[in-house]
Design a protein around this motif. Structure first.
Motif, PDB file in Angstrom:
ATOM      1  N   ARG A 302       0.807  -1.228   0.000  1.00 26.25           N
ATOM      2  CA  ARG A 302       0.000   0.000   0.000  1.00 26.25           C
ATOM      3  C   ARG A 302       0.834   1.270   0.000  1.00 26.25           C
ATOM      4  NH1 ARG A 302      -2.395   0.170   6.217  1.00 26.25           N
ATOM      5  NH2 ARG A 302      -0.384   0.405   7.279  1.00 26.25           N
ATOM      6  N   ASP A 303       2.070   1.212   0.487  1.00 27.30           N
ATOM      7  CA  ASP A 303       2.923   2.403   0.628  1.00 27.30           C
ATOM      8  C   ASP A 303       3.614   2.694  -0.709  1.00 27.30           C
ATOM      9  OD1 ASP A 303       4.840   4.317   1.186  1.00 27.30           O
ATOM     10  OD2 ASP A 303       5.521   3.370   3.047  1.00 27.30           O
ATOM     11  N   PRO A 304       3.335   3.833  -1.324  1.00 26.45           N
ATOM     12  CA  PRO A 304       3.955   4.125  -2.623  1.00 26.45           C
ATOM     13  C   PRO A 304       5.474   4.217  -2.570  1.00 26.45           C
ATOM     14  CG  PRO A 304       2.777   6.053  -1.779  1.00 26.45           C
ATOM     15  CD  PRO A 304       2.408   4.909  -0.902  1.00 26.45           C
ATOM     16  N   VAL A 305       6.026   4.674  -1.442  1.00 29.23           N
ATOM     17  CA  VAL A 305       7.483   4.746  -1.325  1.00 29.23           C
ATOM     18  C   VAL A 305       8.082   3.337  -1.299  1.00 29.23           C
ATOM     19  CG1 VAL A 305       9.404   5.526   0.106  1.00 29.23           C
ATOM     20  CG2 VAL A 305       7.372   6.966  -0.139  1.00 29.23           C
ATOM     21  N   GLN A 306       7.438   2.447  -0.573  1.00 34.52           N
ATOM     22  CA  GLN A 306       7.912   1.061  -0.561  1.00 34.52           C
ATOM     23  C   GLN A 306       7.759   0.404  -1.933  1.00 34.52           C
ATOM     24  OE1 GLN A 306       9.858   0.434   1.789  1.00 34.52           O
ATOM     25  NE2 GLN A 306       8.823  -0.705   3.425  1.00 34.52           N
ATOM     26  N   CYS A 307       6.708   0.757  -2.655  1.00 29.88           N
ATOM     27  CA  CYS A 307       6.541   0.208  -4.006  1.00 29.88           C
ATOM     28  C   CYS A 307       7.719   0.592  -4.895  1.00 29.88           C
ATOM     29  CB  CYS A 307       5.229   0.705  -4.620  1.00 29.88           C
ATOM     30  SG  CYS A 307       3.750  -0.035  -3.887  1.00 29.88           S
ATOM     31  N   VAL A 308       8.193   1.827  -4.752  1.00 24.60           N
ATOM     32  CA  VAL A 308       9.368   2.258  -5.513  1.00 24.60           C
ATOM     33  C   VAL A 308      10.580   1.418  -5.117  1.00 24.60           C
ATOM     34  CG1 VAL A 308      10.958   4.172  -5.919  1.00 24.60           C
ATOM     35  CG2 VAL A 308       8.499   4.586  -5.876  1.00 24.60           C
ATOM     36  N   ARG A 309      10.694   1.109  -3.842  1.00 27.36           N
ATOM     37  CA  ARG A 309      11.818   0.272  -3.389  1.00 27.36           C
ATOM     38  C   ARG A 309      11.731  -1.138  -3.976  1.00 27.36           C
ATOM     39  NH1 ARG A 309      11.080   3.134   1.741  1.00 27.36           N
ATOM     40  NH2 ARG A 309      12.913   4.457   2.082  1.00 27.36           N
ATOM     41  N   VAL A 310      10.532  -1.694  -4.036  1.00 29.98           N
ATOM     42  CA  VAL A 310      10.388  -3.025  -4.624  1.00 29.98           C
ATOM     43  C   VAL A 310      10.886  -3.018  -6.065  1.00 29.98           C
ATOM     44  CG1 VAL A 310       8.788  -4.854  -5.272  1.00 29.98           C
ATOM     45  CG2 VAL A 310       8.429  -3.608  -3.138  1.00 29.98           C
ATOM     46  N   VAL A 311      10.450  -2.008  -6.826  1.00 31.38           N
ATOM     47  CA  VAL A 311      10.884  -1.906  -8.227  1.00 31.38           C
ATOM     48  C   VAL A 311      12.391  -1.763  -8.312  1.00 31.38           C
ATOM     49  CG1 VAL A 311      10.738  -0.498 -10.312  1.00 31.38           C
ATOM     50  CG2 VAL A 311       8.671  -0.962  -8.976  1.00 31.38           C
ATOM     51  N   ALA A 312      12.965  -0.931  -7.433  1.00 28.65           N
ATOM     52  CA  ALA A 312      14.417  -0.724  -7.449  1.00 28.65           C
ATOM     53  C   ALA A 312      15.161  -2.006  -7.088  1.00 28.65           C
ATOM     54  CB  ALA A 312      14.792   0.398  -6.481  1.00 28.65           C
ATOM     55  N   ASN A 313      14.689  -2.719  -6.081  1.00 27.23           N
ATOM     56  CA  ASN A 313      15.357  -3.960  -5.682  1.00 27.23           C
ATOM     57  C   ASN A 313      15.248  -5.030  -6.762  1.00 27.23           C
ATOM     58  OD1 ASN A 313      16.376  -3.194  -3.126  1.00 27.23           O
ATOM     59  ND2 ASN A 313      14.354  -3.437  -2.201  1.00 27.23           N
ATOM     60  N   ALA A 314      14.086  -5.105  -7.422  1.00 25.88           N
ATOM     61  CA  ALA A 314      13.946  -6.058  -8.528  1.00 25.88           C
ATOM     62  C   ALA A 314      14.917  -5.721  -9.653  1.00 25.88           C
ATOM     63  CB  ALA A 314      12.505  -6.057  -9.039  1.00 25.88           C
ATOM     64  N   GLY A 315      15.069  -4.429  -9.953  1.00 31.93           N
ATOM     65  CA  GLY A 315      16.007  -4.023 -10.988  1.00 31.93           C
ATOM     66  C   GLY A 315      17.445  -4.334 -10.615  1.00 31.93           C
ATOM     67  N   THR A 316      17.793  -4.109  -9.356  1.00 32.66           N
ATOM     68  CA  THR A 316      19.153  -4.411  -8.907  1.00 32.66           C
ATOM     69  C   THR A 316      19.500  -5.876  -9.106  1.00 32.66           C
ATOM     70  OG1 THR A 316      19.122  -2.631  -7.266  1.00 32.66           O
ATOM     71  CG2 THR A 316      20.672  -4.441  -6.886  1.00 32.66           C
ATOM     72  N   HIS A 317      18.536  -6.743  -8.865  1.00 34.12           N
ATOM     73  CA  HIS A 317      18.785  -8.189  -8.965  1.00 34.12           C
ATOM     74  C   HIS A 317      18.321  -8.770 -10.293  1.00 34.12           C
ATOM     75  CE1 HIS A 317      20.208  -8.600  -4.829  1.00 34.12           C
ATOM     76  NE2 HIS A 317      19.276  -7.718  -4.491  1.00 34.12           N
ATOM     77  N   GLN A 318      17.946  -7.904 -11.229  1.00 34.84           N
ATOM     78  CA  GLN A 318      17.627  -8.298 -12.603  1.00 34.84           C
ATOM     79  C   GLN A 318      16.529  -9.356 -12.668  1.00 34.84           C
ATOM     80  OE1 GLN A 318      21.661  -9.274 -14.045  1.00 34.84           O
ATOM     81  NE2 GLN A 318      21.591  -7.381 -15.224  1.00 34.84           N
ATOM     82  N   VAL A 319      15.455  -9.094 -11.911  1.00 30.37           N
ATOM     83  CA  VAL A 319      14.287  -9.969 -11.969  1.00 30.37           C
ATOM     84  C   VAL A 319      13.050  -9.108 -12.205  1.00 30.37           C
ATOM     85  CG1 VAL A 319      15.259 -11.777 -10.512  1.00 30.37           C
ATOM     86  CG2 VAL A 319      13.983  -9.896  -9.449  1.00 30.37           C
TER      87      VAL A 319
END
Length: 431
Positions: A302-319
């Motif tokens: 629900r937290d938009p800031v955390q959603c940005v982190r999820v996207v960033a972490n997925a990009g970092t690990h190329q998934v």
């Protein structure tokens, strides 16, 4: 029935030299014409099996023509004819090695000869100028349709062998919400050949002829990373799992500890062909770890800031992790049914909604002891076999006050309760 050795004598083995002794031969057909090596096999066949179009074109006069759809009766007829010593030709489109019929015949105890041809996957990749090691190849035939769809949700480059009821429209409908491009080929190599690139929504709206293969691409202009085998890195991933917390961007330590993730992953059992939800995903550490193991993943947060982190972490690990920014369980509406669910945040209402999804496995992380009983009862009421544990970890750390840094002690982390439900017997749902 004949089993062929790899060589005959001291020279190259030519399968056609002994084709007269073979009872069942599977013939791959590229386009409209029979390959030269197959003509003699088909002409001598007393039983010819294939789809309607290939039977009309290639079955010789006097031969018994048997349709491949439905498959079990066709296999029964092949088995009967083989037992009677009648020569049988089974006609399939493209490379027989990628066709479900060859595996089905061997499962019946038959050992057919094969007349190969270039697969439709290789021909389509050549048509598009893409290397063959760029794609994972999956089949949408039968019960594998949902698993094939989940591979498309997880992997950047996938070739899908389509089937009636699991063609471009159905694959497209199942990929709505994922950023994908479908490259659909109709009548590949024929007079009406057409190659079309569409997004999933457009694919779902269109009516298609019966293509044998399509490509599902996360980025049409990019290739998957070069790996030692076609389609990507092995599973489990290089470097293992339960990565340290600093491998993820997170807020003030708000990330599932590595040791808790290790146990949660063992219970979630993420793997290629399955879909995992991470509910109350936070920074998405569990979601990313599941995706690294090849699963398709949806993170609900629900937290938009955390959603940005999820996207960033997925990009970092190329998934690839699909992020749904919404409250749970309201955000569940319209999402495809998961195989496993991790609940990292949310109250009893969220746990109850997750238990009602029909997933095979549900894992809940709790920091409050007083929620254990209610969580257990909700999972049991939903038909799960329930178990759990408390994870208390003390990590090695240098003790303060030692100027040399040579003294090592232990630093405790906050205990976490994991409770999981498994063993539901629900039938796999629609894609």
């Amino acid at each position: 029935m004949v089993d062929f050795p790899a060589t005959a004598g001291s020279r190259e083995f030519d399968r056609s030299e002994v084709s007269d002794g073979v009872t069942v031969t599977v013939v791959g057909i590229d386009g409209d014409a029979l390959p030269p090596a197959a003509s003699a096999v088909v002409e001598r066949a007393e039983v010819v099996v294939g789809d309607r179009e290939r039977l009309a074109r290639h079955a010789p006069d006097g031969a018994l023509a048997v349709g491949l759809d439905p498959l079990p009766p066709a296999l029964d007829e092949v088995e009967r004819a083989a037992g009677a010593g009648q020569p049988v030709a089974v006609l399939v489109a493209g490379d027989p090695g990628l066709d479900v019929v060859l595996r089905a015949l061997r499962a019946r105890g038959l050992r057919p000869a094969v007349v190969p041809t270039v697969s439709t996957v290789r021909r389509l990749l050549a048509r598009l100028g893409r290397p063959a090691d760029d794609v994972v190849v999956v089949s949408a035939h039968g019960r594998d349709a949902t698993r094939a769809l989940n591979v498309c949700r997880a992997r950047p480059s996938v070739a899908v062998l389509t089937a009636p009821g699991a063609g471009p429209a159905e694959i497209g409908a199942g990929l709505v919400g994922w950023r994908r491009t479908l490259v659909v080929v109709e009548d590949l190599g024929g007079e009406r050949e057409r190659v079309v690139s569409v997004d999933p929504e457009e694919a779902a709206r269109r009516t298609w002829s019966d293509p044998g293969v399509l490509l599902c691409l996360a980025d049409p202009d990019a290739l998957a990373p070069l790996a030692w085998h076609a389609g990507g890195e092995p599973t489990p991933p290089a470097g293992g799992w339960a990565l340290p917390e600093d491998a993820f961007a997170h807020r003030d330590g708000m990330v599932t500890p590595a040791e808790v993730r290790a146990v949660a992953l063992a219970r979630l059992a993420p793997r290629p062909g399955e879909l995992v939800w991470d509910v109350g995903a936070g920074s998405g550490a569990v979601a990313v770890e599941c995706a690294r193991m090849g699963a398709a993943v949806i993170a609900v947060e629900r937290d938009p800031v955390q959603c940005v982190r999820v996207v960033a972490n997925a990009g970092t690990h190329q998934v690839d992790v699909r992020v749904v920014e919404d409250e749970a369980p309201r955000g569940f509406a319209g999402l495809p049914r998961p195989d496993a669910v991790f609940v990292g945040g949310g109250g009893p209402e969220v746990v109850a909604a997750c238990a009602d999804l029909g997933a095979d496995r549900v894992v809940v992380a709790l920091s409050a002891f007083d929620r254990l009983g209610s969580t257990r009862d909700v999972l049991r009421a939903a038909g799960y076999q329930v178990a759990g544990c408390q994870i208390s970890v003390s990590r090695m750390a240098e003790l303060s006050g030692d100027p040399t840094g040579a003294t090592t002690g232990l630093t405790a982390t906050n205990p976490v309760f994991l409770i999981w439900g498994a063993g539901r017997n629900d039938q796999r749902g629609t894609p």
